[in-house]
Motif scaffolding. Structure first.
Motif, PDB file in Angstrom:
ATOM      1  N   ILE A 118      44.984  41.482  42.969  1.00 13.22           N
ATOM      2  CA  ILE A 118      44.839  43.297  42.708  1.00 13.22           C
ATOM      3  C   ILE A 118      44.080  43.439  42.393  1.00 13.22           C
ATOM      4  O   ILE A 118      42.971  44.313  42.919  1.00 13.22           O
ATOM      5  CB  ILE A 118      46.564  43.927  41.960  1.00 13.22           C
ATOM      6  N   PHE A 119      43.770  42.642  41.404  1.00 16.11           N
ATOM      7  CA  PHE A 119      42.212  42.932  41.113  1.00 16.11           C
ATOM      8  C   PHE A 119      41.313  42.423  41.405  1.00 16.11           C
ATOM      9  O   PHE A 119      39.636  43.547  41.596  1.00 16.11           O
ATOM     10  CB  PHE A 119      42.068  42.158  39.323  1.00 16.11           C
ATOM     11  N   VAL A 120      41.523  41.398  42.363  1.00 13.25           N
ATOM     12  CA  VAL A 120      40.495  41.219  43.394  1.00 13.25           C
ATOM     13  C   VAL A 120      39.549  41.896  44.334  1.00 13.25           C
ATOM     14  O   VAL A 120      38.848  42.187  44.826  1.00 13.25           O
ATOM     15  CB  VAL A 120      40.864  39.448  43.531  1.00 13.25           C
ATOM     16  N   ILE A 148      37.230  39.614  36.969  1.00 11.88           N
ATOM     17  CA  ILE A 148      38.544  39.589  35.732  1.00 11.88           C
ATOM     18  C   ILE A 148      39.446  38.703  36.649  1.00 11.88           C
ATOM     19  O   ILE A 148      40.070  38.211  36.232  1.00 11.88           O
ATOM     20  CB  ILE A 148      38.946  41.073  35.609  1.00 11.88           C
ATOM     21  N   GLY A 149      39.789  39.655  38.225  1.00 18.20           N
ATOM     22  CA  GLY A 149      41.064  38.304  38.490  1.00 18.20           C
ATOM     23  C   GLY A 149      40.694  37.235  39.553  1.00 18.20           C
ATOM     24  O   GLY A 149      41.315  36.187  39.706  1.00 18.20           O
ATOM     25  N   GLY A 150      39.592  37.301  40.060  1.00 21.13           N
ATOM     26  CA  GLY A 150      39.254  35.021  40.302  1.00 21.13           C
ATOM     27  C   GLY A 150      39.669  34.326  39.847  1.00 21.13           C
ATOM     28  O   GLY A 150      40.176  34.081  40.114  1.00 21.13           O
ATOM     29  N   GLU A 151      38.757  33.529  38.357  1.00 20.33           N
ATOM     30  CA  GLU A 151      39.319  33.061  37.728  1.00 20.33           C
ATOM     31  C   GLU A 151      40.494  32.833  37.866  1.00 20.33           C
ATOM     32  O   GLU A 151      41.088  31.525  37.041  1.00 20.33           O
ATOM     33  CB  GLU A 151      38.461  32.938  36.750  1.00 20.33           C
ATOM     34  N   SER A 152      41.028  33.608  37.113  1.00 17.93           N
ATOM     35  CA  SER A 152      42.485  33.680  37.250  1.00 17.93           C
ATOM     36  C   SER A 152      43.468  33.475  37.781  1.00 17.93           C
ATOM     37  O   SER A 152      44.774  32.909  37.522  1.00 17.93           O
ATOM     38  CB  SER A 152      42.911  34.853  35.300  1.00 17.93           C
TER      39      SER A 152
END
Length: 469
Positions: A118-120, A148-152
Motif C-alpha cells: 500500500i505504501f508503494v 518506505i514501502g519499496g525496500e521493506s
C-alpha cells in the motif's frame, strides 16, 4: 475450509446423526493446484511472489525512463531530478534496520506485505499527482513514501520465499525473484517513453498533465502487485491452517551494539558495496540522456541500451549464483566484476566505441558482483550478527546512493558528462582498492573468503564431525 482440511489430511467423515447408517464416504482429494503440498500450487505461490515486487521495481526507475520529460515539463535541473532517487533512499537509511523487526514482531508477514504494498501504491499516486499539479515538492514526497514501502517489501518477499521453499530450492527461488525484478525495470525503461507519447497524442500537448497521467498509468503495476500481496496472504493463511505450519519470519535479530565487533574485512565489504553501486544506479538514472547527447541515439535506442544492464542481469544472476556456489573464490569474482566495470566506464568516458559493448560488460559485471559480494557477509560474521550486518550494509548503501545521486546531478549541471564519468570511474577505483585490501587482509588473517567451494565444504564437514565428537 473444514472440508478442505478433511480432503488434505484424509480425516474420516463423521456420522450423520442416524446411528452411523449415513456415514460419509472417503474424503475427496483436493485438486493439485489447491493443495499447498503439491508442485502446481507452490508454482502458483512462486509466481505471486515474483510479481509481488514487479510494480515496485517497474516504478522505481520511472524517472530514468522519463528524464527528458521530467526535466522539461517540471522545469528542474539535473540535481533536482536526481533528488527523486535520493528521496527514495533516505527512509531506507533507517528502515533497513527495522523492516525485519516490523514483519516479525509487529505486523506479521501477511499484513506487513500488504501494508508495504500500500505504501508503494500511495507513494506512486502522490508522485503522479505532484506532476499533475505541477508541484515538484509533492513528487519528492511521493518518492519518499514509495521508498518506505519499496525496500521493506523486498524483505517481505524474501521472507515468503524462505517460508515456502527450503534447501536447494531456495537459491533458485531467490534467483527467479531477482530476475523478475530486473524484468520490471527493463519493461519500464522501454515502455514509459512510449506511454508518454501516446498520452501526448491524446491530450495534444506536453506538460505536467501529460507527465502525471503517464506516471499514473505506470502506477497500475503497483496495484497489480498489491493484488498479488492480497492473494498471497490468503493462500499463506490457508496453508497455515491446512498444514498447521507457522507464519514465516525473517529471523533477523538487529543489535546495533554488534557494530563495534565488525571485522576489518566486513568494513571493506561495506566500502566495496557503496562505491560500486554508486557508480551503477546513479549512472543508469542519468544514462538515457547521456546516450542521446554523446552518441546521438534516438530516445527509443537510448532507452534500450540503458536497460541492457537489467536485461542481462535477469537471466545471468541465477547462472552466476550457481557458478559462485560451485567454484567459490568470492574475492576473485568480485575483483573481476570491479575491473570489468571500471573498463566499461572508461570506454564510455573516453571513447566513441559502440556503447553496447561497454553496457553489456557492465551488465555482466553487475550480475557477477551481486552473486559474489553479498554472500561474503555470512563468511565473516557469526550467525547471530547476520541481521545487523546485512541491515547495516543496506543502510549505508542507501545513504551512499542518496548522497551520490545528488552529487551526480550537481556535477552534470556544472561540469558535464565527461566529468561525471570520471567521477563514476573514481568511485569504482575506490571499490577496486577496497577489493585488493580485502584480498590481503583475508590472506593475512587466514580468512575463508577466497577458499574454493570444495575446500570450504571439506572443512565444514570436519568441523561438524569434531562437534559431534
Amino acid at each position: 475450509m473444514a472440508e478442505e482440511e478433511r480432503a488434505l489430511l484424509g480425516s474420516p467423515g463423521g456420522d450423520d446423526g442416524a446411528g452411523g447408517a449415513g456415514a460419509a464416504g472417503p474424503p475427496r482429494a483436493l485438486p493439485a493446484v489447491c493443495d499447498p503440498r503439491r508442485l502446481p500450487h507452490r508454482l502458483l505461490v512462486l509466481a505471486l511472489m515474483c510479481f509481488l515486487g514487479f510494480g515496485s521495481y517497474f516504478c522505481y526507475d520511472n524517472p530514468a525512463a522519463l528524464q527528458t520529460q521530467v526535466q522539461r515539463d517540471m522545469k528542474v535541473n539535473t540535481a533536482q531530478f536526481m533528488s527523486l532517487y535520493a528521496w527514495y533512499s533516505w527512509p531506507n537509511v533507517v528502515l533497513c534496520f527495522f523492516g525485519g523487526f516490523l514483519i516479525d514482531r509487529v505486523f506479521g508477514i501477511r499484513f506487513g506485505t500488504i501494508i508495504f504494498s500500500i505504501f508503494v501504491c500511495v507513494g506512486q499516486i502522490i508522485f503522479a499527482l505532484g506532476a499533475l499539479l505541477n508541484a515538484f515538492w509533492l513528487m519528492d514526497m511521493g518518492r519518499f513514501i514509495f521508498g518506505i514501502g519499496g525496500e521493506s517489501l523486498a524483505v517481505a518477499q524474501n521472507t515468503y520465499a524462505v517460508s515456502w521453499f527450503k534447501g536447494k530450492e531456495l537459491n533458485l527461488v531467490f534467483g527467479l525473484q531477482l530476475s523478475m525484478a530486473r524484468i520490471g525495470s527493463t519493461v519500464n525503461m522501454n515502455i514509459m517513453g512510449w506511454i508518454y507519447s501516446r498520452v501526448q497524442d491524446l491530450l495534444g500537448y506536453t506538460g505536467p498533465s501529460t507527465l502525471g497521467l503517464t506516471l499514473m498509468i505506470g502506477g497500475i503495476t503497483c496495484l497489480f502487485s498489491l493484488t498479488c500481496a492480497l492473494i498471497l496472504a490468503y493462500l499463506d493463511k490457508r496453508a497455515e491452517k491446512l498444514l498447521c505450519k507457522e507464519q514465516g519470519k525473517t529471523g533477523e535479530v538487529i543489535k546495533l551494539t554488534d557494530v563495534k565487533d565488525f571485522s576489518l574485512s566486513l568494513w571493506l565489504i561495506f566500502v566495496i558495496c557503496v562505491c560500486y553501486y554508486a557508480a551503477v544506479f546513479p549512472f543508469i538514472g542519468l544514462g538515457k540522456v547521456f546516450f542521446i547527447e554523446k552518441f546521438r541515439f534516438s530516445s527509443q535506442e537510448a532507452s534500450a541500451i540503458n536497460s541492457i544492464v537489467y536485461i542481462i542481469s535477469a537471466p545471468m544472476s541465477p547462472v552466476f549464483g550457481l557458478l559462485v556456489d560451485k567454484l567459490g573464490k568470492n574475492i576473485i569474482w568480485v575483483l573481476c566484476a570491479v575491473i570489468t566495470t571500471l573498463a566499461s566506464h572508461i570506454m564510455l568516458a573516453f571513447t566513441f566505441w559502440n556503447p553496447w559493448i561497454a553496457m553489456c560488460l557492465l551488465g555482466v559485471a553487475y550480475s557477477l558482483l551481486a552473486c559474489a559480494l553479498w554472500p561474503m557477509v555470512a563468511f565473516v560474521v557469526p550467525e547471530h550478527q547476520l541481521g545487523t550486518a546485512y541491515g547495516f550494509m543496506q543502510s549505508i548503501q542507501n545513504l551512499g546512493l542518496a548522497i551520490i545521486a545528488i552529487a551526480a546531478g550537481m556535477i552534470l549541471d556544472t561540469r558535464g558528462y565527461l566529468f561525471l564519468e570520471v567521477f563514476f570511474s573514481a568511485c569504482v577505483c575506490l571499490s577496486l582498492i577496497a577489493v585488493v585490501m580485502l584480498y590481503f587482509v583475508n590472506h593475512l588473517t587466514g580468512g575463508d573468503l577466497n577458499w574454493s567451494a570444495k575446500k570450504r565444504e571439506k572443512l565444514q564437514k570436519v568441523a561438524a564431525t569434531e562437534k559431534e565428537i
